[in-house]
Write an enzyme that holds these catalytic residues in place. Structure first.
Site, mmCIF file in Angstrom:
data_model
loop_
_atom_site.group_PDB
_atom_site.id
_atom_site.type_symbol
_atom_site.label_atom_id
_atom_site.label_comp_id
_atom_site.label_asym_id
_atom_site.label_seq_id
_atom_site.Cartn_x
_atom_site.Cartn_y
_atom_site.Cartn_z
ATOM 1 N N SER A 4 19.876 0.362 -2.666
ATOM 2 C CA SER A 4 19.834 -0.713 -1.655
ATOM 3 C C SER A 4 19.745 -2.094 -2.289
ATOM 4 O O SER A 4 20.015 -3.105 -1.642
ATOM 5 C CB SER A 4 18.629 -0.514 -0.731
ATOM 6 N N VAL A 23 -10.112 -8.100 -4.087
ATOM 7 C CA VAL A 23 -11.140 -8.988 -4.650
ATOM 8 C C VAL A 23 -11.068 -8.989 -6.178
ATOM 9 O O VAL A 23 -11.121 -10.051 -6.823
ATOM 10 C CB VAL A 23 -12.552 -8.560 -4.179
ATOM 11 N N LYS A 24 -10.927 -7.828 -6.772
ATOM 12 C CA LYS A 24 -10.929 -7.715 -8.232
ATOM 13 C C LYS A 24 -9.720 -8.407 -8.862
ATOM 14 O O LYS A 24 -9.852 -9.110 -9.875
ATOM 15 C CB LYS A 24 -10.970 -6.240 -8.650
ATOM 16 N N ARG A 80 8.964 13.141 7.652
ATOM 17 C CA ARG A 80 10.199 12.957 6.884
ATOM 18 C C ARG A 80 10.192 13.762 5.585
ATOM 19 O O ARG A 80 11.219 14.271 5.143
ATOM 20 C CB ARG A 80 10.393 11.468 6.585
ATOM 21 N N GLU A 135 -1.247 2.786 -4.403
ATOM 22 C CA GLU A 135 0.038 2.319 -4.924
ATOM 23 C C GLU A 135 -0.040 0.805 -5.120
ATOM 24 O O GLU A 135 -0.334 0.066 -4.190
ATOM 25 C CB GLU A 135 1.185 2.649 -3.981
ATOM 26 N N VAL A 166 -3.678 -0.891 4.430
ATOM 27 C CA VAL A 166 -3.759 0.557 4.610
ATOM 28 C C VAL A 166 -2.640 0.949 5.560
ATOM 29 O O VAL A 166 -2.447 0.323 6.601
ATOM 30 C CB VAL A 166 -5.126 0.976 5.184
#
Length: 251
Positions: A123, A30-31, A67, A148, A55
């Site tokens: 990659s 929203v921000k 991992r 992130e 999420v």
């Protein structure tokens, strides 16, 4: 029955853990969309083309934890991308602008930056990542968590979406020939972004012209609608029809 109860309790526990991350994603989407609208309302070019968020799924979190040898109780501390925001820009130059916007915000505290544009992954992956702290207000009080933020161009995002799908399909066993093709495509994306940068000013001018034209038309339409309340409706209808004919001739 006991096993079923344990599963239900575990799912409920995960829901409680992930709920604040979902709240953070919702708030930040929203921000950042509001920032985009601020530019547009000010009739300025917006460095933000689109914003999305997610999420990480429980299975993806568990897979990453395994991992990276992360213990369950350390997941929130050591997995930085449980909450993810993706900001898409038209041009590479816009990415720097968005990073500056993030750094100036009082509600985001930058922890780390990862520049995969200057230093792309083997990659061919290119993007700019910002790991930041963000605080959400919950019924239990404030909770500070990590988010992130990925910032990339439209072209980078197209390549990354395809690459992610292939990585999901092949896991760690992607055919070498396919890897080469992806790398070749990544190089082509970089060339495309550089070419777009060379005509950035012309593209921005054209977009601003179209945006201003649309804003003027919208203002006129609103003014005509307001006239319905204060003027003769038959006369207003004539004005409206003449305006529509004029717009049709323009287009």
């Amino acid at each position: 029955m006991c096993a079923e109860m344990e599963i239900k309790m575990e799912i409920q526990l995960w829901k409680e853990i992930l709920e604040p991350y979902g709240q953070a994603v919702d708030e930040l989407v929203v921000k950042f969309n509001h920032i985009k609208r601020e530019y547009q309302n000010g009739r300025m070019y917006s460095p933000i083309e689109s914003v999305s968020g997610r999420v990480k799924s429980i299975s993806s979190i568990m897979e990453k934890a395994q991992r990276k040898n992360v213990k369950i109780e350390e997941i929130e501390e050591k997995i930085e991308d449980i909450a993810g925001i993706r900001i898409i820009c038209q041009f590479v130059e816009d990415i720097n602008t968005v990073v500056k916007i993030i750094k100036k915000r009082g509600d985001l505290e930058v922890k780390q930056e990862k520049d995969y544009i200057t230093n792309s992954k083997p990659s061919g992956y290119r993007s700019y990542h910002v790991i930041a702290y963000y605080t959400v207000q919950t019924i239990y009080g404030p909770k500070k968590l990590e988010v992130e933020i990925q910032i990339r161009t439209l072209a980078m995002n197209f390549w990354s979406t395809i690459e992610h799908s292939l990585q999901y399909k092949y896991k760690e066993h992607m055919p070498q020939e396919l890897r080469k093709r992806l790398l070749s495509a990544a190089n082509a994306v970089e060339v495309l972004d550089n070419e777009m940068a060379s005509v950035r000013e012309e593209i921005m001018d054209a977009q601003n012209h179209n945006r201003q034209k649309a804003n003027i038309i919208a203002d006129i339409v609103r003014s005509i609608e307001e006239l319905y309340y204060v003027a003769n409706k038959r006369e207003v209808e004539k004005i409206r029809m003449n305006f529509i004919r004029y717009i049709n001739k323009m287009t």
